[in-house]
Design an enzyme around this catalytic site. Sequence first.
Site, PDB file in Angstrom:
ATOM      1  N   ASP A  73       0.962  -1.248  -0.125  1.00 14.84           N
ATOM      2  CA  ASP A  73       0.078   0.104  -0.012  1.00 14.84           C
ATOM      3  C   ASP A  73       0.893   1.337   0.077  1.00 14.84           C
ATOM      4  OD1 ASP A  73      -2.455  -1.425   0.136  1.00 14.84           O
ATOM      5  OD2 ASP A  73      -2.818  -1.285   1.999  1.00 14.84           O
ATOM      6  N   GLU A 104       0.863  -1.030   5.459  1.00 13.83           N
ATOM      7  CA  GLU A 104      -0.336  -1.413   4.818  1.00 13.83           C
ATOM      8  C   GLU A 104      -1.361  -0.485   5.558  1.00 13.83           C
ATOM      9  OE1 GLU A 104      -1.274  -3.709   2.359  1.00 13.83           O
ATOM     10  OE2 GLU A 104       0.975  -3.554   2.219  1.00 13.83           O
ATOM     11  N   LYS A 106      -5.484   0.249   6.084  1.00 16.57           N
ATOM     12  CA  LYS A 106      -6.615  -0.448   6.027  1.00 16.57           C
ATOM     13  C   LYS A 106      -7.515   0.459   6.971  1.00 16.57           C
ATOM     14  CE  LYS A 106      -4.691  -3.684   3.623  1.00 16.57           C
ATOM     15  NZ  LYS A 106      -5.112  -3.435   2.144  1.00 16.57           N
TER      16      LYS A 106
END
Length: 245
Positions: A73, A104, A106
Amino acid sequence: MADWSLSTLLTQLHDDIERQLAFARKGMEHPVVKGDASEATWLKLLKTYLPERYKADKAFVVDSQGHFSEQIDIVVYDRQYSPFIFTFNDQLFIPAESVYAVFEAKQELSADIVRYAQNKATSVRKLKRTSLPIPHAGGIYAAKVPMPLISGVLAFESGWTPSFGVALDRALKVNSTEGLLNLGCVAAHGHFYFDPATQDYVYRSEGKAATAFLFKLIAMLQMCGTVPMIDIDAYANWLIPDAQP
């Protein structure tokens, strides 16, 4: 002289990033769109406030042996001393030697997301990083040992109550060294980091988590120094038919 307040400026920084993350979380129903918005918001934060020597992008990482990481990401990498960055079909590929950190991003932190981030970090740490001696006016510096990769996970909310409790601590500690997450942030609750001195995690619950995370990341990047001198010939071998490693 104007009556400025550093505290007010830092509060504004955090409020801005939290508003964008909140919108990505609550204002968009489609999960893919929400995920993309979360990534974009964290990327915007890093692109805006990291020193110019660092770049941040969604990318794959590649090494001189032709191995690739999973798509990450957020990759924080060196651009000043990186001799090349690959782009193919709008996808970015960054040489392993140039990478400082991977994250990452999220919407909500959970055990599955922690495990997912650990696996992504492992896919980068397994790559080979070359390092050559560095010529200088007085001679040659020895090849630099590649710095340890910083890895982590970013979210707006937590699926746990409390956010920084036993469940998160257990999830962070079950993985191998290759999957170690050094740094993380839950914007609505706080940030955490791994302390090498104690070999344990430190959890900070605070009202300005995104700002605290940003400052901690910059401090960790400062300790990394400069990326190693990449072995260009190791990559150039792939230009020669049947000469790949």
